[in-house]
Structure formats: C-alpha cells, structure tokens
Design a protein around this motif. Structure first.
Motif, short mmCIF file in Angstrom:
data_model
loop_
_atom_site.label_atom_id
_atom_site.label_comp_id
_atom_site.label_asym_id
_atom_site.label_seq_id
_atom_site.Cartn_x
_atom_site.Cartn_y
_atom_site.Cartn_z
N ILE A 112 -1.20 -5.03 10.48
CA ILE A 112 -0.84 -3.73 9.99
C ILE A 112 0.56 -3.19 10.52
O ILE A 112 1.20 -2.61 9.71
CB ILE A 112 -1.95 -2.49 10.12
N SER A 113 0.93 -3.26 11.80
CA SER A 113 2.09 -2.81 12.28
C SER A 113 3.19 -3.68 11.53
O SER A 113 4.16 -3.10 11.24
CB SER A 113 2.03 -2.96 13.89
N TRP A 114 3.22 -4.96 11.49
CA TRP A 114 4.13 -5.87 10.82
C TRP A 114 4.46 -5.31 9.34
O TRP A 114 5.51 -5.07 8.82
CB TRP A 114 3.72 -7.18 10.77
N ALA A 115 3.17 -5.02 8.58
CA ALA A 115 3.34 -4.69 7.17
C ALA A 115 4.05 -3.38 7.24
O ALA A 115 4.59 -2.87 6.00
CB ALA A 115 1.95 -4.77 6.70
N LEU A 116 3.68 -2.33 8.11
CA LEU A 116 4.19 -1.08 7.97
C LEU A 116 5.59 -0.89 8.75
O LEU A 116 5.93 0.06 8.70
CB LEU A 116 3.05 -0.13 8.67
N LEU A 135 3.21 -14.35 -3.76
CA LEU A 135 3.25 -12.99 -4.60
C LEU A 135 1.81 -12.18 -3.86
O LEU A 135 1.91 -11.06 -3.98
CB LEU A 135 2.90 -13.15 -5.79
N ARG A 136 0.76 -12.92 -3.67
CA ARG A 136 -0.37 -12.34 -3.23
C ARG A 136 -0.21 -11.77 -1.84
O ARG A 136 -0.85 -10.68 -1.65
CB ARG A 136 -1.44 -13.37 -3.13
N ALA A 137 0.61 -12.64 -0.96
CA ALA A 137 0.75 -11.99 0.39
C ALA A 137 1.64 -10.83 0.20
O ALA A 137 1.16 -9.74 0.95
CB ALA A 137 1.80 -13.05 1.20
N ALA A 138 2.66 -10.78 -0.54
CA ALA A 138 3.57 -9.57 -0.76
C ALA A 138 2.51 -8.40 -1.12
O ALA A 138 2.91 -7.16 -0.69
CB ALA A 138 4.73 -9.71 -1.92
N SER A 139 1.77 -8.54 -1.92
CA SER A 139 0.92 -7.69 -2.71
C SER A 139 0.01 -6.99 -1.45
O SER A 139 -0.33 -5.79 -1.64
CB SER A 139 0.31 -8.16 -3.87
N GLU A 140 -0.60 -7.76 -0.97
CA GLU A 140 -1.55 -7.39 0.22
C GLU A 140 -0.92 -6.64 1.34
O GLU A 140 -1.86 -5.89 1.94
CB GLU A 140 -2.23 -8.70 0.96
N ILE A 141 0.31 -6.62 1.44
CA ILE A 141 0.87 -6.11 2.49
C ILE A 141 1.75 -4.65 2.16
O ILE A 141 2.39 -4.17 2.95
CB ILE A 141 1.78 -6.86 3.46
N LEU A 173 -2.72 -1.30 1.99
CA LEU A 173 -3.07 -1.34 3.61
C LEU A 173 -3.76 0.01 3.88
O LEU A 173 -4.65 0.35 4.59
CB LEU A 173 -1.91 -1.56 4.40
N GLN A 174 -3.22 1.06 3.19
CA GLN A 174 -3.90 2.53 3.46
C GLN A 174 -5.21 2.73 2.96
O GLN A 174 -6.18 3.15 3.55
CB GLN A 174 -2.97 3.68 2.94
N ARG A 175 -5.35 2.11 1.67
CA ARG A 175 -6.68 1.98 0.95
C ARG A 175 -7.65 1.14 2.00
O ARG A 175 -8.76 1.61 2.38
CB ARG A 175 -6.64 1.63 -0.28
N ARG A 176 -7.22 0.01 2.40
CA ARG A 176 -7.99 -0.98 3.19
C ARG A 176 -8.73 -0.21 4.57
O ARG A 176 -9.49 -0.26 4.96
CB ARG A 176 -7.48 -2.18 3.40
N ALA A 177 -7.61 0.62 4.90
CA ALA A 177 -8.17 1.47 6.13
C ALA A 177 -8.76 2.79 6.04
O ALA A 177 -9.36 3.21 6.96
CB ALA A 177 -6.58 1.88 6.95
N GLY A 178 -9.21 2.88 4.71
CA GLY A 178 -10.15 3.83 4.35
C GLY A 178 -9.50 5.15 4.29
O GLY A 178 -10.23 6.25 4.30
N GLY A 179 -8.07 5.35 4.22
CA GLY A 179 -7.56 6.49 4.20
C GLY A 179 -6.92 6.85 2.92
O GLY A 179 -6.96 6.08 1.90
N GLU A 180 -6.35 7.82 2.68
CA GLU A 180 -5.73 8.58 1.49
C GLU A 180 -4.26 7.83 1.53
O GLU A 180 -3.56 7.44 2.50
CB GLU A 180 -5.35 10.10 1.54
N VAL A 181 -3.86 7.53 0.17
CA VAL A 181 -2.69 6.86 -0.09
C VAL A 181 -1.64 7.81 -0.30
O VAL A 181 -1.75 8.78 -1.12
CB VAL A 181 -2.53 6.16 -1.44
N SER A 185 5.18 -0.15 -1.90
CA SER A 185 4.07 -0.31 -2.35
C SER A 185 3.71 -1.97 -2.86
O SER A 185 4.91 -2.59 -3.01
CB SER A 185 3.74 0.55 -3.65
N SER A 186 2.57 -2.15 -2.95
CA SER A 186 2.19 -3.71 -3.41
C SER A 186 3.08 -4.12 -4.74
O SER A 186 3.88 -4.98 -4.95
CB SER A 186 0.88 -3.96 -3.85
N ALA A 187 3.26 -3.20 -5.78
CA ALA A 187 4.16 -3.37 -7.13
C ALA A 187 5.48 -3.60 -6.60
O ALA A 187 6.01 -4.62 -7.17
CB ALA A 187 3.82 -2.36 -7.88
N GLN A 188 6.01 -2.63 -5.55
CA GLN A 188 7.55 -2.87 -5.24
C GLN A 188 7.80 -4.06 -4.76
O GLN A 188 8.82 -4.86 -4.77
CB GLN A 188 7.83 -1.75 -4.38
N ARG A 189 6.75 -4.53 -3.55
CA ARG A 189 7.18 -5.63 -2.82
C ARG A 189 7.06 -6.91 -3.63
O ARG A 189 8.07 -7.76 -3.47
CB ARG A 189 6.09 -5.80 -1.55
#
Length: 300
Positions: free
Chosen positions: A44-48, A244-250, A255-263, A272-276
C-alpha cells in the motif's frame, strides 16, 4: 519474459544474507510479525507513493513514542545462506537492471547526454539508506539522496499473491518504475517537483504534483519495455497483460476500495488505475520519453 541469457548488472549490492533480516517484533505483543506481514503494508505504501521516512514515524506514533518496533537482528557477523529461489530472484533483478542500463544509456546518448546508472540494494527485513532506515514495510523505493533503488525481493511474492499480479514482467515493471524515478532525478524533474510541492497552497495541489510524477515514472517504465523488447526481444505472450494488471491493481482508487474506504480523488498520490495503465501503455506503445509529458501544459 525472456531474461535468463542476458547479462547481469554489476550495480547491485545484495545484503540479504547479512544480519538484519528475521522480521520485526512489536513491543507489548506476544510474538513477532514477519517480513511477509510487513510487506502487505509495503504494497500500500509503495503504491500510494509515501515517503519511507513517514512509515517509520507512523510506526512510532502507533506505539505512543519510542521506536515502535524492534528488529530481530542476527548476531553480528553471522550470515545466512540464500535459498535457491532467492538466488534466482537476485539473478532476475541483475538481468532487468542491466537491461535498464543498456536502454537508458542508448536513449540518453541519442539526446546528446550521458546516463549515470543507479545502484540497487537487495535487502531482507531492514537496511540503511541515505533517506533513512529502509524496511520491508516501505516497499520498493528510489532514494534520490544516494541514487539507489531499495528492494526486498519478498515483495515480489506479495505482488503476485495480494495484488494478483504474477509473472516476471510484472516484477520487471516494478523495477523499471523505480528506475523511471532515477531518470527523472537525472533530468531535473524530481528537484522541480519537490520545489513545486513545497510551494503548493494545499494538500490537494501537492498530491496532484505527486500523481503526475508517478504517472511519468509509469510512462518511462513503458518506454524501457518498448526499447528493451526491440533490442533484446524480451516479451512473451501474456507479459504485457501482466504488467498492465499490476499497474491497474495499484491504482489509488482500487487500493482505496480494497481497503474498504471511500474513493477520494483529491487524496490520490499515484493516480487511478485507468491513468496508470494509460501512461504505462503510452510509453510502451511509443518508446519515446518525449511522450511522457504528464504535466501537459502545466509547468513545475
């Protein structure tokens, strides 16, 4: 991804066999937290795009002061034998780093300048960097102060398991992204970005600059992939999809959705996944770093 028969970079310092691994033990608990548990945080910290020094400060704060964790060091001078898989991962990192050296040397030469290759430190658990102590929880990162990439190879396992991005090319994307930051450092983008963040009038404005920097590193990773494939024929079936899957997943939104929070787009620091995926694909399709202008008409 083809890499077994490629040369190995000599700019790798492998300290995984030195005392400093073994995980971390948090005071007040009954037992320890291994490297794997910490690397989940690192994903999470790397991706953010968090500053690794903030990770350490956060650990201290959680514990209410003090170190917040204790490294389970081995006795001084004692080394461990790397497993066959660890040795293979080290060879993979050396091969990919060598390809980045060859590609970026060629690109810089085309532009009439000289590429200065960074060094890469492979570590297990914890080590020191010019940006502060490096621990697995930080995830892979580039330190501009010593022009080094820091990587605990157990991150690769978590990349495959937690972020569903297996495969050598997904791992190569991670390395190439950090080398992209080194390229930004060499051409002066990182210094300008740091100055712009310091002048930012709000956290949202500062975050927007971080997003552009990270998306540009994604694009530069794509440029490397394009040129490396043209030069070394590295890509095999399914490789591009895995990266591309790796770029999308991070992407920050995923990541915010996976953490259960609001985007919250204003809190994005990587995009965003689309931007990456868009910017990685831009570099991959063009092979031209001039196409990686994520700042558009804006100026740092």
């Amino acid at each position: 991804m083809r890499w077994d028969d490629f040369r190995r970079s000599e700019n790798v310092d492998d300290v995984r066999d030195e005392g400093g691994g073994g995980g971390f033990r948090f005071p007040g608990g009954g037992g320890g937290i291994g490297i794997g548990g910490l690397i989940v945080v690192g994903l999470i910290s790397w991706a953010l795009g968090l500053d690794p020094r903030l990770i350490l400060a956060g650990l201290e704060a959680v514990q209410g002061g003090g170190s917040g964790y204790e490294q389970q060091d081995r006795p001084q001078g004692q080394r461990r034998e790397l497993s066959a898989e660890e040795q293979r991962q080290g060879e993979f990192v050396r091969a990919v780093l060598a390809q980045t050296e060859d590609v970026w040397t060629e690109i810089f030469r085309e532009q009439g300048s000289q590429y200065r290759a960074p060094r890469l430190t492979l570590f297990s658990g914890t080590t020191r960097s010019a940006c502060g102590r490096a621990v697995s929880a930080m995830g892979p990162f580039y330190c501009p102060d010593d022009q080094r990439v820091y990587l605990d190879t157990e991150f690769f396992d978590e990349l495959a398991q937690k972020l569903r991005s297996p495969g050598d090319f997904a791992r190569a994307y991670v390395i190439a992204h950090e080398i992209g930051h080194h390229v930004q450092n060499l051409i002066g983008v990182m210094d300008k970005a740091q100055g712009a963040r310091e002048r930012a009038r709000s956290e949202e404005e500062s975050n927007a600059i971080s997003v552009r920097i990270e998306l540009q590193a994604d694009c530069l990773a794509g440029v490397w992939a394009n040129r490396a494939d043209a030069k070394f024929n590295i890509l095999e079936r399914g490789d591009v999809d895995s990266a591309l899957r790796a770029a999308s997943e991070i992407g920050d939104d995923k990541l915010q959705r996976r953490a259960g929070g609001e985007v919250v787009p204003d809190s994005f620091t990587h995009g965003s996944s689309a931007q990456r995926t868009q910017w990685f694909r831009t570099g991959l399709d063009s092979g031209d770093m001039r196409k990686c202008n994520t700042f558009g008409g804006g100026r740092l």
